[in-house]
Design a protein around this motif. Structure first.
Motif, PDB file in Angstrom:
ATOM      1  N   LEU A  82       0.837  -1.204   0.000  1.00 41.25           N
ATOM      2  CA  LEU A  82       0.000   0.000   0.000  1.00 41.25           C
ATOM      3  C   LEU A  82       0.874   1.257   0.000  1.00 41.25           C
ATOM      4  O   LEU A  82       0.621   2.196  -0.762  1.00 41.25           O
ATOM      5  N   ALA A  83       1.896   1.279   0.837  1.00 44.56           N
ATOM      6  CA  ALA A  83       2.810   2.426   0.876  1.00 44.56           C
ATOM      7  C   ALA A  83       3.527   2.581  -0.450  1.00 44.56           C
ATOM      8  O   ALA A  83       3.685   3.696  -0.967  1.00 44.56           O
ATOM      9  N   ALA A  84       3.979   1.460  -1.039  1.00 45.75           N
ATOM     10  CA  ALA A  84       4.668   1.512  -2.327  1.00 45.75           C
ATOM     11  C   ALA A  84       3.728   1.982  -3.432  1.00 45.75           C
ATOM     12  O   ALA A  84       4.142   2.704  -4.350  1.00 45.75           O
ATOM     13  N   SER A  85       2.460   1.591  -3.351  1.00 45.11           N
ATOM     14  CA  SER A  85       1.479   2.025  -4.338  1.00 45.11           C
ATOM     15  C   SER A  85       1.253   3.530  -4.260  1.00 45.11           C
ATOM     16  O   SER A  85       1.197   4.221  -5.282  1.00 45.11           O
ATOM     17  N   ALA A  86       1.127   4.056  -3.032  1.00 45.26           N
ATOM     18  CA  ALA A  86       0.962   5.495  -2.856  1.00 45.26           C
ATOM     19  C   ALA A  86       2.187   6.250  -3.348  1.00 45.26           C
ATOM     20  O   ALA A  86       2.071   7.311  -3.975  1.00 45.26           O
ATOM     21  N   MET A  87       3.371   5.695  -3.081  1.00 42.49           N
ATOM     22  CA  MET A  87       4.609   6.312  -3.558  1.00 42.49           C
ATOM     23  C   MET A  87       4.669   6.330  -5.079  1.00 42.49           C
ATOM     24  O   MET A  87       4.953   7.377  -5.689  1.00 42.49           O
ATOM     25  N   SER A  88       4.401   5.205  -5.709  1.00 42.20           N
ATOM     26  CA  SER A  88       4.508   5.103  -7.168  1.00 42.20           C
ATOM     27  C   SER A  88       3.506   6.004  -7.874  1.00 42.20           C
ATOM     28  O   SER A  88       3.836   6.658  -8.867  1.00 42.20           O
ATOM     29  N   GLY A  89       2.267   6.052  -7.369  1.00 40.57           N
ATOM     30  CA  GLY A  89       1.253   6.887  -7.992  1.00 40.57           C
ATOM     31  C   GLY A  89       1.612   8.355  -7.943  1.00 40.57           C
ATOM     32  O   GLY A  89       1.457   9.084  -8.928  1.00 40.57           O
TER      33      GLY A  89
END
Length: 269
Positions: A82-89
């Protein structure tokens, strides 16, 4: 006092309205192909969760977290995804897209002919980037609840934390983009992003690394993001997460101010 420290950088009167106009321009410029890119970006962390969190998790079994909480490996990995998804977006919008608008499309040169200031451009672009990051976070939290990796109540609490993560990385990515000279420089950013993804307590606890490496990991922004969301969605949160929040807020403010100042210098040359 603010005008002395940050000369000609921020005019607070009318700033929210002008920043909103920058974000509104991005909405008006949307093309149908953008939605394909938007949807495809959500599946990368989901596939990692299913392949490693669930697949490898069947071999690893349960993990005992530092606080004594016992969780499945999938529940351990999911907050990191979830954290990586928020970062990538957030980074996708505030690096490549932002750099293209500034250096090649010369979009912001025209914007500066209006009353909009560089800081307001940065704030508007960051707000627009959070549209993508917020969608990713909401969708991924829904998947976590559906897979019984967290409760609905904890997911609701974790959502604003994920939005904060997106703001922090969006502001940081925008600031770094102002130092880029060409598209080739983004290869370094991609390598740094992937390194953070691998070594931020994502797949194994930070305690598993040697002391020196563990210290380096714990001061990285993605680790603080993972620690914050994992603490909320798995362990229930606590005072330990306050440090993570302050860290991410500081990065957001620093990134916005640096991006605004750098943009002012670059666009007014």
């Amino acid at each position: 006092m603010v005008s002395i420290v940050l000369p000609r950088l921020i005019s607070f009167e009318g700033a929210p309205r002008r920043s909103f106009s920058v974000a509104e321009r991005n909405v008006a410029a949307l093309k149908s192909a953008y939605w394909v890119v938007l949807i495809s970006g959500f599946f990368e962390p989901l596939l990692y969760l299913l392949s490693i969190g669930v697949g490898v998790g069947a071999l690893v079994g349960d993990l005992t977290l530092p606080g004594g909480t016992v969780v499945s490996y999938a529940a351990f990995v999911a907050p990191a995804m979830l954290a990586a998804s928020a970062m990538s977006g957030a980074l996708a919008e505030t690096t490549f897209n932002f750099f293209g608008k500034m250096k090649y499309m010369k979009l912001y040169d025209g914007v500066l002919a209006t009353p909009v200031q560089p800081f307001e451009i940065a704030l508007g672009e960051l707000s627009w980037a959070m549209f993508r990051g917020t969608l990713y976070s909401a969708a991924f939290l829904a998947v976590m609840v559906a897979l019984d990796l967290t409760s609905a109540v904890r997911a609701l609490v974790a959502f604003p934390a994920a939005v904060l993560v997106g703001f922090a990385f969006g502001a940081l990515g925008m600031a770094l983009s102002t130092f880029m000279r060409s598209w080739q420089d983004f290869d370094l950013m991609g390598s740094a992003q992937f390194t953070l993804f691998l070594f931020s307590g994502t797949f194994v606890p930070a305690e598993a690394y040697p002391a020196l490496l563990r210290w380096l990991i714990e001061v990285t922004p993605l680790y603080r993001a993972v620690h914050l969301i994992r603490g909320i969605s798995v362990q229930g949160g606590g005072w330990a997460q306050l440090l993570d929040v302050l860290y991410l807020v500081a990065i957001t403010v620093f990134g916005l101010l640096l991006a605004g100042r750098r943009m002012g210098r670059l666009l007014r040359k």
